[in-house]
Write a protein that holds these residues in place. Sequence first.
Motif, PDB file in Angstrom:
ATOM      1  N   UNK A 237       0.819  -1.220   0.000  1.00 45.87           N
ATOM      2  CA  UNK A 237       0.000   0.000   0.000  1.00 45.87           C
ATOM      3  C   UNK A 237       0.849   1.264   0.000  1.00 45.87           C
ATOM      4  N   UNK A 238       2.149   1.125  -0.051  1.00 46.33           N
ATOM      5  CA  UNK A 238       3.019   2.296  -0.052  1.00 46.33           C
ATOM      6  C   UNK A 238       4.452   1.856  -0.253  1.00 46.33           C
ATOM      7  N   UNK A 239       5.349   2.807  -0.414  1.00 49.77           N
ATOM      8  CA  UNK A 239       6.723   2.447  -0.782  1.00 49.77           C
ATOM      9  C   UNK A 239       7.619   2.035   0.395  1.00 49.77           C
ATOM     10  N   UNK A 240       7.252   2.407   1.621  1.00 54.52           N
ATOM     11  CA  UNK A 240       8.212   2.270   2.717  1.00 54.52           C
ATOM     12  C   UNK A 240       8.257   0.850   3.279  1.00 54.52           C
ATOM     13  N   UNK A 241       9.455   0.437   3.632  1.00 52.69           N
ATOM     14  CA  UNK A 241       9.658  -0.849   4.284  1.00 52.69           C
ATOM     15  C   UNK A 241      10.938  -0.720   5.119  1.00 52.69           C
ATOM     16  N   UNK A 242      10.911  -1.274   6.319  1.00 49.81           N
ATOM     17  CA  UNK A 242      12.072  -1.185   7.208  1.00 49.81           C
ATOM     18  C   UNK A 242      13.124  -2.211   6.775  1.00 49.81           C
ATOM     19  N   UNK A 243      14.096  -1.753   5.993  1.00 46.99           N
ATOM     20  CA  UNK A 243      15.095  -2.684   5.469  1.00 46.99           C
ATOM     21  C   UNK A 243      16.061  -3.164   6.551  1.00 46.99           C
ATOM     22  N   UNK A 244      16.215  -2.407   7.637  1.00 45.31           N
ATOM     23  CA  UNK A 244      17.046  -2.900   8.747  1.00 45.31           C
ATOM     24  C   UNK A 244      16.450  -4.202   9.284  1.00 45.31           C
ATOM     25  N   UNK A 245      15.119  -4.212   9.349  1.00 45.09           N
ATOM     26  CA  UNK A 245      14.463  -5.438   9.805  1.00 45.09           C
ATOM     27  C   UNK A 245      14.690  -6.570   8.811  1.00 45.09           C
ATOM     28  N   UNK A 246      14.417  -6.317   7.544  1.00 44.28           N
ATOM     29  CA  UNK A 246      14.512  -7.369   6.514  1.00 44.28           C
ATOM     30  C   UNK A 246      15.945  -7.916   6.452  1.00 44.28           C
ATOM     31  N   UNK A 247      16.913  -7.019   6.386  1.00 41.25           N
ATOM     32  CA  UNK A 247      18.307  -7.461   6.268  1.00 41.25           C
ATOM     33  C   UNK A 247      18.781  -8.114   7.562  1.00 41.25           C
ATOM     34  N   UNK A 248      18.351  -7.561   8.687  1.00 46.23           N
ATOM     35  CA  UNK A 248      18.720  -8.152   9.983  1.00 46.23           C
ATOM     36  C   UNK A 248      18.148  -9.546  10.129  1.00 46.23           C
ATOM     37  N   UNK A 299      13.477  -9.010  -4.688  1.00 45.54           N
ATOM     38  CA  UNK A 299      12.426  -8.745  -5.670  1.00 45.54           C
ATOM     39  C   UNK A 299      11.334  -7.844  -5.103  1.00 45.54           C
ATOM     40  N   UNK A 300      10.883  -8.153  -3.900  1.00 44.59           N
ATOM     41  CA  UNK A 300       9.741  -7.420  -3.345  1.00 44.59           C
ATOM     42  C   UNK A 300      10.162  -6.084  -2.746  1.00 44.59           C
ATOM     43  N   UNK A 301      11.415  -5.999  -2.273  1.00 36.89           N
ATOM     44  CA  UNK A 301      11.879  -4.759  -1.623  1.00 36.89           C
ATOM     45  C   UNK A 301      13.154  -4.261  -2.300  1.00 36.89           C
ATOM     46  N   UNK A 302      13.169  -4.293  -3.620  1.00 40.49           N
ATOM     47  CA  UNK A 302      14.367  -3.905  -4.370  1.00 40.49           C
ATOM     48  C   UNK A 302      14.745  -2.465  -4.047  1.00 40.49           C
ATOM     49  N   UNK A 303      16.031  -2.250  -3.790  1.00 43.56           N
ATOM     50  CA  UNK A 303      16.504  -0.899  -3.517  1.00 43.56           C
ATOM     51  C   UNK A 303      15.929  -0.290  -2.253  1.00 43.56           C
ATOM     52  N   UNK A 304      15.436  -1.136  -1.342  1.00 43.68           N
ATOM     53  CA  UNK A 304      14.930  -0.629  -0.072  1.00 43.68           C
ATOM     54  C   UNK A 304      13.531  -0.024  -0.153  1.00 43.68           C
ATOM     55  N   UNK A 305      12.863  -0.230  -1.277  1.00 42.07           N
ATOM     56  CA  UNK A 305      11.476   0.254  -1.421  1.00 42.07           C
ATOM     57  C   UNK A 305      10.595  -0.913  -1.809  1.00 42.07           C
ATOM     58  N   UNK A 306       9.324  -0.830  -1.454  1.00 46.15           N
ATOM     59  CA  UNK A 306       8.401  -1.864  -1.894  1.00 46.15           C
ATOM     60  C   UNK A 306       8.223  -1.772  -3.414  1.00 46.15           C
ATOM     61  N   UNK A 307       8.408  -2.904  -4.090  1.00 52.23           N
ATOM     62  CA  UNK A 307       8.358  -2.904  -5.550  1.00 52.23           C
ATOM     63  C   UNK A 307       6.923  -2.944  -6.077  1.00 52.23           C
ATOM     64  N   UNK A 308       6.013  -3.483  -5.277  1.00 53.20           N
ATOM     65  CA  UNK A 308       4.625  -3.612  -5.737  1.00 53.20           C
ATOM     66  C   UNK A 308       3.725  -2.754  -4.845  1.00 53.20           C
ATOM     67  N   UNK A 309       3.303  -1.618  -5.358  1.00 55.44           N
ATOM     68  CA  UNK A 309       2.445  -0.717  -4.597  1.00 55.44           C
ATOM     69  C   UNK A 309       1.096  -0.631  -5.313  1.00 55.44           C
ATOM     70  N   UNK A 310       0.022  -1.016  -4.601  1.00 56.40           N
ATOM     71  CA  UNK A 310      -1.279  -1.184  -5.265  1.00 56.40           C
ATOM     72  C   UNK A 310      -2.370  -0.321  -4.631  1.00 56.40           C
TER      73      UNK A 310
END
Lengths: 374, 335
Positions: A237-248, A299-310
Amino acid sequence: MTKTIQAVTMPKWGLAMTEGMVAAWHVEEGSEIAAGDEILDIETTKITNAFEAPGAGVLRRQVVAEGETVPVGALLAVVAGADVTDADIDAFIADFEANFDAEAAAAAEGGGPEPEVTEAGGRRLRYLKAGDGDATPALLLHGFGGDLNSWMFNQPALAEDRPVFALDLPGHGGSAKEVGPGDVAALAAAATDFMDALGIDRAHLAGHSLGGAVALAIALDDPTRAASLTLVCPAGLGPDINMDYIEGFIAAGRRKQLKPVLEQLFADPELVSRDMMEDIIKYKRLDGAVAALQTIAGAAFAGGRQATVMNDQVEAVSAPVQVIWGTQDRIVPAAHADTLPPQVEVHRFDDAGHMVHMEKAAEVNGLLTGFIAE
Amino acid sequence: MAKKSFREAINETLLQEMRRDPTVIVMGEDIAGGAGSPGEDDAWGGVLGVTKGLVAEFGRERVLDTPLTESAYVGAAAGAAATGLRPVAELMFVDFMGVCFDQIFNQAAKFRYMFGGKAVTPMVIRTMYGAGFRAASQHSQCLYPIFTHIPGLKVAIPSSAYEAKGLLTQAIRDDDPVMFFEHKAMYDEEEDVPDDPYTIPFGEANLTREGDDVTIVAIGRMVQFSNQVADKLEADGISCTVVDPRTTSPLDEDTILECAEETGRVVVVDEANPRCSMARDIAALVAERSFGALKAPVRQVTPPHTPVPFAPGLEDLYIPTPDKIEAAVREVAAA
């Protein structure tokens, strides 16, 4: 007031639970309670959560004291009308205790729903089915790094009225670790393959986090598959995603590294238990698990942003949509819900984080069952 | 995921790794169960049935029943490893290892070093250890300290069925020679073991219990005994950390020292003979590096320095028990 006496027994939350501890009573003996009221907190090795009254009446007796641990199925409390005599309550408890056999209860529980495996779209998918009947089934989709146990507090409540399937998405839990391109569309296709394999034409879809984006993608791709959509702290639903969480999450190999990562999931970091961490580490050791997470994250969080925003397509969804969010979500910001069209019901909980369906299980269950029943 | 025994976990690991990698072979005495007896190929599957079923799926090309000459087939395994296979040799009882020390100590362990890193030796030697089987002094020893002493060898000692599968998978995929120790009293012990393959990294200790008062470092079967003690003492207000090093080489010194410093009280439990043992090694490590944090002397729970007795009563007295561990923990907790 009815003369019926109801037993409140230790629930089974999640596949591994065999016993639980009464952490706190919220209702005193003699108090009126309604079905769904939180009457006590139960602590398991995995998590602590509130337990809801299964029926209305007066809480006549607390059978288990705070701090005591009892097996699944053991009598915790007795609920009855005020007109039932104490002698009848005593007799009921004596009778229950005389007939309760912890080992038999555990064995019976062991015979309860067990995860099953199916071949769908050329890959192995694991799922847990609970409940039965002719009502439209529900399909529960966990988030990044999760599995079907993510719904352990919710699936039993939903399963009272209908068959409920909790799925391990590709790359997760006991499902095959091949994820293809690993984007939202690929995961949605796998979930649709699963529905096809089990002959589910249409289901109430509930998705958490990345699973929310998957549920939304299914509904957009083929509106006939979704009877309703419940999106819990969803991606998509938006571009933001906590990449520290994903990478951690991807990098952590030991409990000590994983703990601060998982603490970001909850408003109350105390909820991160040793068993929860151990389960995740065991999952991550499986062949292909970390590679699958890396592919999905890439794929889903490429470049630290959500790739699919609907969010601008939600209006086009024909099925009813509700969104549930913990405003303390540190993984996907709850502000993403602000962009939704007015026909979407948005429920916010101020004292919950990303795992709102665990932290506010009773309330979320109420929203889920109510919404789906409409 | 299903409950599997320690034996089933090892069997499943061998099966899965042989399916995954055609260079994995197994060899040992009686592992197919009776060479030369038609129709009885798989009757045994090793002296305790751990390799049952392998010859039926992979045939005699990859499941080699060897003569009773450890020196020959362990040497053959080392050579096969250096030339492209991944042999898993089973040397029934670790007590018999003496006849092939040269092949292990001077050949397998040294290839990588002596050939300037141009050779690898991806070989596993699986072996049974431990007392409690009424098998007397030549079939009951632990001996892992001897192998831990040799640079170039890795030494894994799983403490449960889950650990066995993850550590053996890692051992087979590892490019160095690995000594893999299986306690014969643990083969029937069950727990949840995932069906899919997984690896547990070497040199990463596991905290099977976490507490504030006393750190128990335990090896192999002693981890279970220490867990029992920790659970019992928790009720009495003594909370213990139990450290399972998983591998004695490499040894996760950091985790041991960290736990020692957090609790300030350390008990080391080791079923091996006390002289030059892991108990001595770990106690010395803690004494040297964490002395300032210690609130009590480090205690060691080990057997006495004698051969494992054959007399049942004496054998029972020889093995470290939960009672002995509990007494040691209470002593350091009170000091």
